[in-house]
Design a protein around this motif. Structure first.
Motif, PDB file in Angstrom:
ATOM      1  N   THR A  41     110.612  35.145   5.238  1.00 34.43           N
ATOM      2  CA  THR A  41     109.629  34.277   5.882  1.00 34.43           C
ATOM      3  C   THR A  41     108.920  35.140   6.910  1.00 34.43           C
ATOM      4  O   THR A  41     109.568  35.788   7.732  1.00 34.43           O
ATOM      5  N   PHE A  42     107.601  35.170   6.838  1.00 34.82           N
ATOM      6  CA  PHE A  42     106.829  35.981   7.772  1.00 34.82           C
ATOM      7  C   PHE A  42     106.149  35.077   8.795  1.00 34.82           C
ATOM      8  O   PHE A  42     105.440  34.131   8.428  1.00 34.82           O
ATOM      9  N   LEU A  43     106.363  35.380  10.053  1.00 33.46           N
ATOM     10  CA  LEU A  43     105.728  34.643  11.143  1.00 33.46           C
ATOM     11  C   LEU A  43     104.622  35.520  11.712  1.00 33.46           C
ATOM     12  O   LEU A  43     104.872  36.436  12.504  1.00 33.46           O
ATOM     13  N   ARG A  44     103.410  35.268  11.281  1.00 29.89           N
ATOM     14  CA  ARG A  44     102.270  36.054  11.750  1.00 29.89           C
ATOM     15  C   ARG A  44     101.751  35.437  13.048  1.00 29.89           C
ATOM     16  O   ARG A  44     100.961  34.499  13.044  1.00 29.89           O
ATOM     17  N   ASP A  45     102.217  35.991  14.152  1.00 34.48           N
ATOM     18  CA  ASP A  45     101.875  35.457  15.468  1.00 34.48           C
ATOM     19  C   ASP A  45     100.509  35.944  15.930  1.00 34.48           C
ATOM     20  O   ASP A  45     100.147  37.097  15.701  1.00 34.48           O
ATOM     21  N   ASN A  46      99.807  35.071  16.610  1.00 31.80           N
ATOM     22  CA  ASN A  46      98.581  35.478  17.284  1.00 31.80           C
ATOM     23  C   ASN A  46      98.959  36.197  18.582  1.00 31.80           C
ATOM     24  O   ASN A  46     100.149  36.361  18.888  1.00 31.80           O
ATOM     25  N   LEU A  47      97.984  36.619  19.338  1.00 29.94           N
ATOM     26  CA  LEU A  47      98.228  37.310  20.600  1.00 29.94           C
ATOM     27  C   LEU A  47      99.028  36.403  21.535  1.00 29.94           C
ATOM     28  O   LEU A  47      98.734  35.217  21.670  1.00 29.94           O
ATOM     29  N   TYR A  48     100.051  36.968  22.172  1.00 36.95           N
ATOM     30  CA  TYR A  48     100.885  36.174  23.074  1.00 36.95           C
ATOM     31  C   TYR A  48     100.087  35.733  24.291  1.00 36.95           C
ATOM     32  O   TYR A  48      99.578  36.563  25.060  1.00 36.95           O
ATOM     33  N   ALA A  49     100.017  34.436  24.505  1.00 35.51           N
ATOM     34  CA  ALA A  49      99.299  33.916  25.673  1.00 35.51           C
ATOM     35  C   ALA A  49      99.978  34.364  26.967  1.00 35.51           C
ATOM     36  O   ALA A  49      99.304  34.592  27.981  1.00 35.51           O
ATOM     37  N   ASP A  50     101.296  34.512  26.941  1.00 31.37           N
ATOM     38  CA  ASP A  50     102.051  34.924  28.124  1.00 31.37           C
ATOM     39  C   ASP A  50     101.625  36.313  28.609  1.00 31.37           C
ATOM     40  O   ASP A  50     101.855  36.672  29.759  1.00 31.37           O
ATOM     41  N   PHE A  51     101.026  37.088  27.705  1.00 32.42           N
ATOM     42  CA  PHE A  51     100.646  38.467  28.002  1.00 32.42           C
ATOM     43  C   PHE A  51      99.326  38.558  28.756  1.00 32.42           C
ATOM     44  O   PHE A  51      99.047  39.549  29.428  1.00 32.42           O
ATOM     45  N   LEU A  52      98.520  37.516  28.680  1.00 30.37           N
ATOM     46  CA  LEU A  52      97.163  37.560  29.238  1.00 30.37           C
ATOM     47  C   LEU A  52      97.099  37.825  30.737  1.00 30.37           C
ATOM     48  O   LEU A  52      96.248  38.608  31.189  1.00 30.37           O
ATOM     49  N   PRO A  53      97.953  37.207  31.560  1.00 28.55           N
ATOM     50  CA  PRO A  53      97.852  37.488  33.001  1.00 28.55           C
ATOM     51  C   PRO A  53      98.002  38.973  33.320  1.00 28.55           C
ATOM     52  O   PRO A  53      97.407  39.464  34.289  1.00 28.55           O
ATOM     53  N   GLY A  54      98.740  39.701  32.513  1.00 26.66           N
ATOM     54  CA  GLY A  54      98.940  41.121  32.749  1.00 26.66           C
ATOM     55  C   GLY A  54      97.727  41.971  32.436  1.00 26.66           C
ATOM     56  O   GLY A  54      97.697  43.162  32.774  1.00 26.66           O
ATOM     57  N   LEU A  55      96.726  41.388  31.794  1.00 30.62           N
ATOM     58  CA  LEU A  55      95.506  42.127  31.483  1.00 30.62           C
ATOM     59  C   LEU A  55      94.524  42.159  32.649  1.00 30.62           C
ATOM     60  O   LEU A  55      93.559  42.917  32.630  1.00 30.62           O
ATOM     61  N   VAL A  56      94.779  41.338  33.653  1.00 32.51           N
ATOM     62  CA  VAL A  56      93.865  41.270  34.793  1.00 32.51           C
ATOM     63  C   VAL A  56      94.100  42.462  35.713  1.00 32.51           C
ATOM     64  O   VAL A  56      95.209  42.686  36.199  1.00 32.51           O
ATOM     65  N   GLY A  57      93.068  43.247  35.927  1.00 34.13           N
ATOM     66  CA  GLY A  57      93.182  44.414  36.788  1.00 34.13           C
ATOM     67  C   GLY A  57      93.170  44.043  38.260  1.00 34.13           C
ATOM     68  O   GLY A  57      92.977  42.880  38.633  1.00 34.13           O
ATOM     69  N   THR A  58      93.359  45.043  39.109  1.00 31.78           N
ATOM     70  CA  THR A  58      93.367  44.803  40.555  1.00 31.78           C
ATOM     71  C   THR A  58      92.007  44.337  41.077  1.00 31.78           C
ATOM     72  O   THR A  58      91.919  43.774  42.166  1.00 31.78           O
ATOM     73  N   ASP A  59      90.977  44.573  40.266  1.00 26.16           N
ATOM     74  CA  ASP A  59      89.633  44.124  40.661  1.00 26.16           C
ATOM     75  C   ASP A  59      89.319  42.718  40.165  1.00 26.16           C
ATOM     76  O   ASP A  59      88.184  42.238  40.286  1.00 26.16           O
ATOM     77  N   GLY A  60      90.335  42.037  39.592  1.00 25.05           N
ATOM     78  CA  GLY A  60      90.126  40.667  39.140  1.00 25.05           C
ATOM     79  C   GLY A  60      89.350  40.551  37.846  1.00 25.05           C
ATOM     80  O   GLY A  60      88.731  39.515  37.591  1.00 25.05           O
ATOM     81  N   THR A  61      89.391  41.599  37.025  1.00 25.58           N
ATOM     82  CA  THR A  61      88.669  41.554  35.751  1.00 25.58           C
ATOM     83  C   THR A  61      89.580  41.887  34.582  1.00 25.58           C
ATOM     84  O   THR A  61      90.580  42.590  34.724  1.00 25.58           O
ATOM     85  N   ILE A  62      89.202  41.360  33.413  1.00 26.15           N
ATOM     86  CA  ILE A  62      89.769  41.771  32.134  1.00 26.15           C
ATOM     87  C   ILE A  62      88.689  42.583  31.442  1.00 26.15           C
ATOM     88  O   ILE A  62      87.555  42.128  31.324  1.00 26.15           O
ATOM     89  N   ARG A  63      89.016  43.779  31.015  1.00 19.77           N
ATOM     90  CA  ARG A  63      88.016  44.665  30.415  1.00 19.77           C
ATOM     91  C   ARG A  63      88.399  45.018  28.982  1.00 19.77           C
ATOM     92  O   ARG A  63      89.555  45.322  28.712  1.00 19.77           O
ATOM     93  N   GLY A  64      87.417  44.973  28.094  1.00 25.73           N
ATOM     94  CA  GLY A  64      87.670  45.371  26.718  1.00 25.73           C
ATOM     95  C   GLY A  64      86.475  45.060  25.838  1.00 25.73           C
ATOM     96  O   GLY A  64      85.656  44.196  26.171  1.00 25.73           O
ATOM     97  N   PRO A  65      86.368  45.736  24.700  1.00 23.25           N
ATOM     98  CA  PRO A  65      85.223  45.541  23.802  1.00 23.25           C
ATOM     99  C   PRO A  65      85.422  44.393  22.817  1.00 23.25           C
ATOM    100  O   PRO A  65      85.364  44.575  21.609  1.00 23.25           O
ATOM    101  N   ALA A  66      85.655  43.190  23.337  1.00 26.07           N
ATOM    102  CA  ALA A  66      85.893  42.029  22.478  1.00 26.07           C
ATOM    103  C   ALA A  66      84.637  41.198  22.238  1.00 26.07           C
ATOM    104  O   ALA A  66      84.659  40.270  21.426  1.00 26.07           O
ATOM    105  N   GLY A  67      83.556  41.513  22.950  1.00 24.86           N
ATOM    106  CA  GLY A  67      82.329  40.747  22.781  1.00 24.86           C
ATOM    107  C   GLY A  67      82.549  39.270  23.051  1.00 24.86           C
ATOM    108  O   GLY A  67      83.266  38.885  23.971  1.00 24.86           O
ATOM    109  N   ALA A  68      81.946  38.446  22.189  1.00 21.45           N
ATOM    110  CA  ALA A  68      82.096  36.991  22.316  1.00 21.45           C
ATOM    111  C   ALA A  68      83.131  36.470  21.329  1.00 21.45           C
ATOM    112  O   ALA A  68      83.182  35.277  21.042  1.00 21.45           O
ATOM    113  N   GLY A  69      83.973  37.382  20.821  1.00 22.80           N
ATOM    114  CA  GLY A  69      84.998  36.976  19.862  1.00 22.80           C
ATOM    115  C   GLY A  69      85.997  36.009  20.472  1.00 22.80           C
ATOM    116  O   GLY A  69      86.192  35.974  21.690  1.00 22.80           O
TER     117      GLY A  69
END
Length: 287
Positions: free
Chosen positions: A136-164
């Motif tokens: 049985t394969f569990l294809r998980d999406n991106l962990y929501a719990d991980f998102l707060p860790g993407l915020v830099g010290t300047d209060g931004t999330i940076r990456g080439p995701a566009g409007a995706g």
């Protein structure tokens, strides 16, 4: 007196997802064996037998797996040889007589996936299929719990995701879905599930939700590909890891993570948490 370990084995119990699964199984009164590279780090849970095992095809791993009918296989830590480790563990499981592997994969797993690590997940899936084991394969999406860790010290999330958009999912919802499957695996044999949150959000949406929880602005900056690599250069990470980080955002931009699935509710009878609901359960980080 010979103690025979339970037929259900769980890997990754020293980590977040595997630890949640192990704890939920214990709370439900399900006996399990916890496979750990370092047994002393495994959580002390009622009904759990701790055995030493790594993602290797060694006598120790085969002994730990012997008699296990179903194994919850959390993907190994990210590394250049992760696929090799997965294949070795699958070989050990097959030789030990395991019947069913429940493998934690990733949404959009494919040979040509934009997200580089999703290619390893696809190759692992293919190896498990070819082994003849039930799966049985569990294809998980991106962990929501991980998102707060993407915020830099300047209060931004940076990456080439566009409007995706990305249908981020809480680890708690993945864990309880895995537990439902592990308690009655037969109906799920040969099935691939997509475990997602209930909504697809842009990184701008996610940033605003994080800001509301923190009580201070959080914004998303859409980087160019060149800027994305440049902004990660100071970390000194190896090339394969930087490519994985950047390709996560590129995968979002390409729409590979936007699909919302109803599999969690279909399996458990309870819908997954929204991102806003999850944030209410997490410690507030205002650092």
């Amino acid at each position: 007196m010979i103690i025979v370990p339970p037929p259900l084995a769980v890997t990754g119990s020293t980590g977040k997802l595997g630890g949640k699964v192990a704890a939920m199984l214990s709370t439900a009164g399900v006996k399990q064996r916890l496979l750990a590279r370092t047994p002393r780090k495994a959580p002390p849970l009622d009904g759990a037998t701790v055995l030493a095992a790594a993602y290797e095809n060694t006598s120790a791993t085969r002994t730990a797996l012997a008699g296990a009918e179903t194994v919850f296989m959390v993907s190994a830590s990210e590394s250049p040889d992760r696929l090799e480790k997965h294949c070795d563990f699958v070989d050990a499981a097959l030789e030990a007589g395991v019947r069913h592997l429940v493998y934690v994969s990733f949404v959009g797993a494919a040979q040509d996936a934009v997200f580089t690590l999703a290619r390893d997940h696809f190759a692992t899936e293919e190896y498990i299929r070819a082994s003849g084991l039930d799966y049985t394969f569990l294809r998980d999406n991106l962990y929501a719990d991980f998102l707060p860790g993407l915020v830099g010290t300047d209060g931004t999330i940076r990456g080439p995701a566009g409007a995706g958009r990305v249908a981020v999912v809480a680890q708690h919802d993945i864990a309880r879905t895995a537990v439902a499957i592990l308690r009655d695996p037969a109906p799920h044999a040969g099935t691939t599930y997509e475990l997602t949150g209930p909504e697809a959000l842009t990184l701008g949406d996610l940033a605003r939700a994080l800001g509301e929880t923190r009580g201070e602005p959080v914004s998303y900056i859409d980087e160019t590909l060149e800027d994305a690599y440049a902004s990660r250069e100071p970390y000194g990470a190896p090339k394969w890891q930087v490519e994985a980080w950047v390709s996560t955002y590129l995968s979002i931009a390409a729409g590979a993570m936007e699909r919302v699935s109803g599999d969690i509710e279909a399996i458990t009878g309870v819908p997954p948490m929204t991102f806003a609901q999850l944030l209410k359960t997490l410690p507030v980080d205002r650092s």
